[in-house]
Design an enzyme around this catalytic site. Sequence first.
Site, PDB file in Angstrom:
ATOM      1  N   HIS A 110     -66.772 -27.348 -56.655  1.00 52.27           N
ATOM      2  CA  HIS A 110     -66.126 -26.462 -57.033  1.00 52.27           C
ATOM      3  C   HIS A 110     -66.838 -25.152 -57.112  1.00 52.27           C
ATOM      4  O   HIS A 110     -66.173 -23.827 -56.757  1.00 52.27           O
ATOM      5  CB  HIS A 110     -65.658 -26.695 -58.604  1.00 52.27           C
ATOM      6  CG  HIS A 110     -64.713 -26.172 -59.268  1.00 52.27           C
ATOM      7  ND1 HIS A 110     -63.692 -26.797 -60.064  1.00 52.27           N
ATOM      8  CD2 HIS A 110     -64.127 -24.777 -59.143  1.00 52.27           C
ATOM      9  CE1 HIS A 110     -62.920 -25.796 -60.343  1.00 52.27           C
ATOM     10  NE2 HIS A 110     -63.025 -24.854 -59.990  1.00 52.27           N
ATOM     11  N   TYR A 125     -60.199 -28.763 -64.808  1.00 52.44           N
ATOM     12  CA  TYR A 125     -58.786 -28.446 -65.330  1.00 52.44           C
ATOM     13  C   TYR A 125     -58.386 -29.371 -66.397  1.00 52.44           C
ATOM     14  O   TYR A 125     -57.470 -29.188 -67.180  1.00 52.44           O
ATOM     15  CB  TYR A 125     -57.886 -28.153 -64.286  1.00 52.44           C
ATOM     16  CG  TYR A 125     -58.243 -27.062 -63.035  1.00 52.44           C
ATOM     17  CD1 TYR A 125     -59.259 -26.464 -63.284  1.00 52.44           C
ATOM     18  CD2 TYR A 125     -57.358 -27.186 -62.005  1.00 52.44           C
ATOM     19  CE1 TYR A 125     -59.425 -25.492 -62.272  1.00 52.44           C
ATOM     20  CE2 TYR A 125     -57.676 -26.149 -60.968  1.00 52.44           C
ATOM     21  CZ  TYR A 125     -58.734 -25.488 -61.198  1.00 52.44           C
ATOM     22  OH  TYR A 125     -59.139 -24.439 -60.201  1.00 52.44           O
TER      23      TYR A 125
HETATM   24  N1  LIG Z   1     -61.634 -22.942 -57.235  1.00 52.27           N
HETATM   25  C1  LIG Z   1     -61.817 -21.870 -58.023  1.00 52.27           C
HETATM   26  O1  LIG Z   1     -62.718 -21.605 -58.689  1.00 52.27           O
HETATM   27  C2  LIG Z   1     -60.545 -21.418 -58.601  1.00 52.27           C
HETATM   28  C3  LIG Z   1     -60.362 -20.248 -59.546  1.00 52.27           C
HETATM   29  C4  LIG Z   1     -59.184 -19.849 -59.898  1.00 52.27           C
HETATM   30  C5  LIG Z   1     -58.136 -20.532 -59.633  1.00 52.27           C
HETATM   31  N2  LIG Z   1     -57.990 -21.533 -58.672  1.00 52.27           N
HETATM   32  C6  LIG Z   1     -56.850 -22.157 -58.286  1.00 52.27           C
HETATM   33  O2  LIG Z   1     -55.781 -21.113 -57.819  1.00 52.27           O
HETATM   34  C7  LIG Z   1     -54.748 -21.248 -58.583  1.00 52.27           C
HETATM   35  C8  LIG Z   1     -53.942 -20.190 -58.762  1.00 52.27           C
HETATM   36  O3  LIG Z   1     -54.907 -18.872 -59.247  1.00 52.27           O
HETATM   37  P1  LIG Z   1     -54.738 -18.457 -60.884  1.00 52.27           P
HETATM   38  O4  LIG Z   1     -53.883 -19.564 -61.741  1.00 52.27           O
HETATM   39  O5  LIG Z   1     -55.946 -18.108 -61.377  1.00 52.27           O
HETATM   40  O6  LIG Z   1     -53.799 -17.158 -60.860  1.00 52.27           O
HETATM   41  P2  LIG Z   1     -52.390 -16.825 -60.020  1.00 52.27           P
HETATM   42  O7  LIG Z   1     -51.543 -17.942 -59.113  1.00 52.27           O
HETATM   43  O8  LIG Z   1     -52.917 -15.448 -58.756  1.00 52.27           O
HETATM   44  O9  LIG Z   1     -51.512 -16.022 -61.090  1.00 52.27           O
HETATM   45  C9  LIG Z   1     -50.992 -16.817 -62.124  1.00 52.27           C
HETATM   46  C10 LIG Z   1     -50.552 -15.737 -63.108  1.00 52.27           C
HETATM   47  O10 LIG Z   1     -49.493 -15.123 -62.352  1.00 52.27           O
HETATM   48  C11 LIG Z   1     -48.192 -15.453 -63.171  1.00 52.27           C
HETATM   49  N3  LIG Z   1     -47.178 -15.348 -62.202  1.00 52.27           N
HETATM   50  C12 LIG Z   1     -46.940 -16.476 -61.204  1.00 52.27           C
HETATM   51  N4  LIG Z   1     -45.851 -16.235 -60.317  1.00 52.27           N
HETATM   52  C13 LIG Z   1     -45.402 -15.226 -60.930  1.00 52.27           C
HETATM   53  C14 LIG Z   1     -44.176 -14.377 -60.576  1.00 52.27           C
HETATM   54  N5  LIG Z   1     -43.614 -14.862 -59.296  1.00 52.27           N
HETATM   55  N6  LIG Z   1     -43.873 -13.073 -60.927  1.00 52.27           N
HETATM   56  C15 LIG Z   1     -44.782 -12.761 -61.822  1.00 52.27           C
HETATM   57  N7  LIG Z   1     -45.814 -13.322 -62.508  1.00 52.27           N
HETATM   58  C16 LIG Z   1     -46.174 -14.717 -61.780  1.00 52.27           C
HETATM   59  C17 LIG Z   1     -48.149 -16.636 -63.925  1.00 52.27           C
HETATM   60  O11 LIG Z   1     -47.523 -16.329 -65.143  1.00 52.27           O
HETATM   61  P3  LIG Z   1     -46.499 -17.743 -65.803  1.00 52.27           P
HETATM   62  O12 LIG Z   1     -47.618 -19.174 -65.339  1.00 52.27           O
HETATM   63  O13 LIG Z   1     -46.644 -17.350 -67.187  1.00 52.27           O
HETATM   64  O14 LIG Z   1     -45.490 -17.609 -65.013  1.00 52.27           O
HETATM   65  C18 LIG Z   1     -49.741 -16.531 -64.253  1.00 52.27           C
HETATM   66  O15 LIG Z   1     -50.141 -15.782 -65.588  1.00 52.27           O
HETATM   67  C19 LIG Z   1     -55.096 -22.009 -59.787  1.00 52.27           C
HETATM   68  O16 LIG Z   1     -53.990 -22.624 -60.542  1.00 52.27           O
HETATM   69  C20 LIG Z   1     -56.223 -22.961 -59.216  1.00 52.27           C
HETATM   70  O17 LIG Z   1     -55.267 -24.161 -58.890  1.00 52.27           O
HETATM   71  C21 LIG Z   1     -59.196 -21.971 -58.217  1.00 52.27           C
END
Ligand SMILES: NC(=O)c1ccc[n+]([C@@H]2O[C@H](COP(=O)([O-])OP(=O)(O)OC[C@H]3O[C@@H](n4cnc5c(N)ncnc54)[C@H](OP(=O)(O)O)[C@@H]3O)[C@@H](O)[C@H]2O)c1
Length: 278
Positions: free
Chosen positions: A109, A51
């Site tokens: 990862h 990241y």
């Molecule tokens: N290990 C891996 O391979 C892997 C892969 C992917 C993710 N991850 C981890 O998991 C974390 C979360 O996953 P993610 O970032 O992919 O997706 P997520 O948390 O499922 O979704 C994030 C999205 O949802 C929106 N959002 C957040 N809260 C909201 C709410 N209350 N109402 C409406 N929309 C909302 C955000 O918009 P805004 O930001 O515009 O508010 C963003 O577009 C990552 O940040 C990372 O730390 C790990």
Amino acid sequence: MTAIPSITLNNGVPVPQLGFGTYKLPAEETRDLVLRAFEAGYRHVDTAQMYRNERAVGEAVAASGIPRDELFVTSKLNNAFHAHDDALAAFDRTLEELQLELVDLFLIHWPLPALDRYTEAWGALEEIYRSGRARAIGVSNFQPNHLRRVLDAGTVVPAVNQVEVHPWFGNEEVRAFDREHGIVTEAWSPLGRGRVLDEPTLARIADAHGRTPAQVVLRWHVQRGDVVFPKSATPSRIEENARIFDFALDADEMAAITALDRGERTGSHPDEENRTDR
Ligand SMILES: NC(=O)c1ccc[n+]([C@@H]2O[C@H](COP(=O)([O-])OP(=O)(O)OC[C@H]3O[C@@H](n4cnc5c(N)ncnc54)[C@H](OP(=O)(O)O)[C@@H]3O)[C@@H](O)[C@H]2O)c1
């Protein structure tokens, strides 16, 4: 805010069940957004070498004034560093970037099965664990066949497996395997990157509780026993996503959300992710 409960990992280390995800946070805002999350009550933050924001996360930890032992910081080994010595060197850089003496959790990862060096990387993580510089170690995006090889080759059972899980992708087989082996499942993209939130079923349940669809989805995850760390760059959503411990879904509501599963990933299949260039 109602306190965030912890789950105990297989080595006795507690992990707060709700954390803050940092993938794709705007670089120049990451430090302030992580601080915002701490103000909203989060004590767990999920970052990764991939990241490119470990430094900003570390700056937020330092600026927060919160005692280090009240925070839970996770990072992850990037894909280019599965070779034993590369993994050790990459971990040293993680501590340097975060400006910390230890991380609470360090993960591989992606398994990168085509490269086939994840058991070698696991050996390096076991050394890091034994050195005391990671309080727990685990994996991410491991399918049962990858985990079986780690269990066979290693001496430490991974504490967690961080995999994609959300209402459109229940990932039940992996979750069941984790559970049977004492491995905690961490659900990444718990909101399906925001795409699942327009589901009418979620709107109906949210209305019944006076909550938002995002809160209902996060509540579903925690009642299933998984760890979550939604990402948001929007301060009001950061706060909203933390207010999920003062209501409960009943069995019918839980089942209705689980029934939304349509086997749809938002990210790569673990067998197909083979990039080592990021
Ligand atoms: N290990 C891996 O391979 C892997 C892969 C992917 C993710 N991850 C981890 O998991 C974390 C979360 O996953 P993610 O970032 O992919 O997706 P997520 O948390 O499922 O979704 C994030 C999205 O949802 C929106 N959002 C957040 N809260 C909201 C709410 N209350 N109402 C409406 N929309 C909302 C955000 O918009 P805004 O930001 O515009 O508010 C963003 O577009 C990552 O940040 C990372 O730390 C790990």
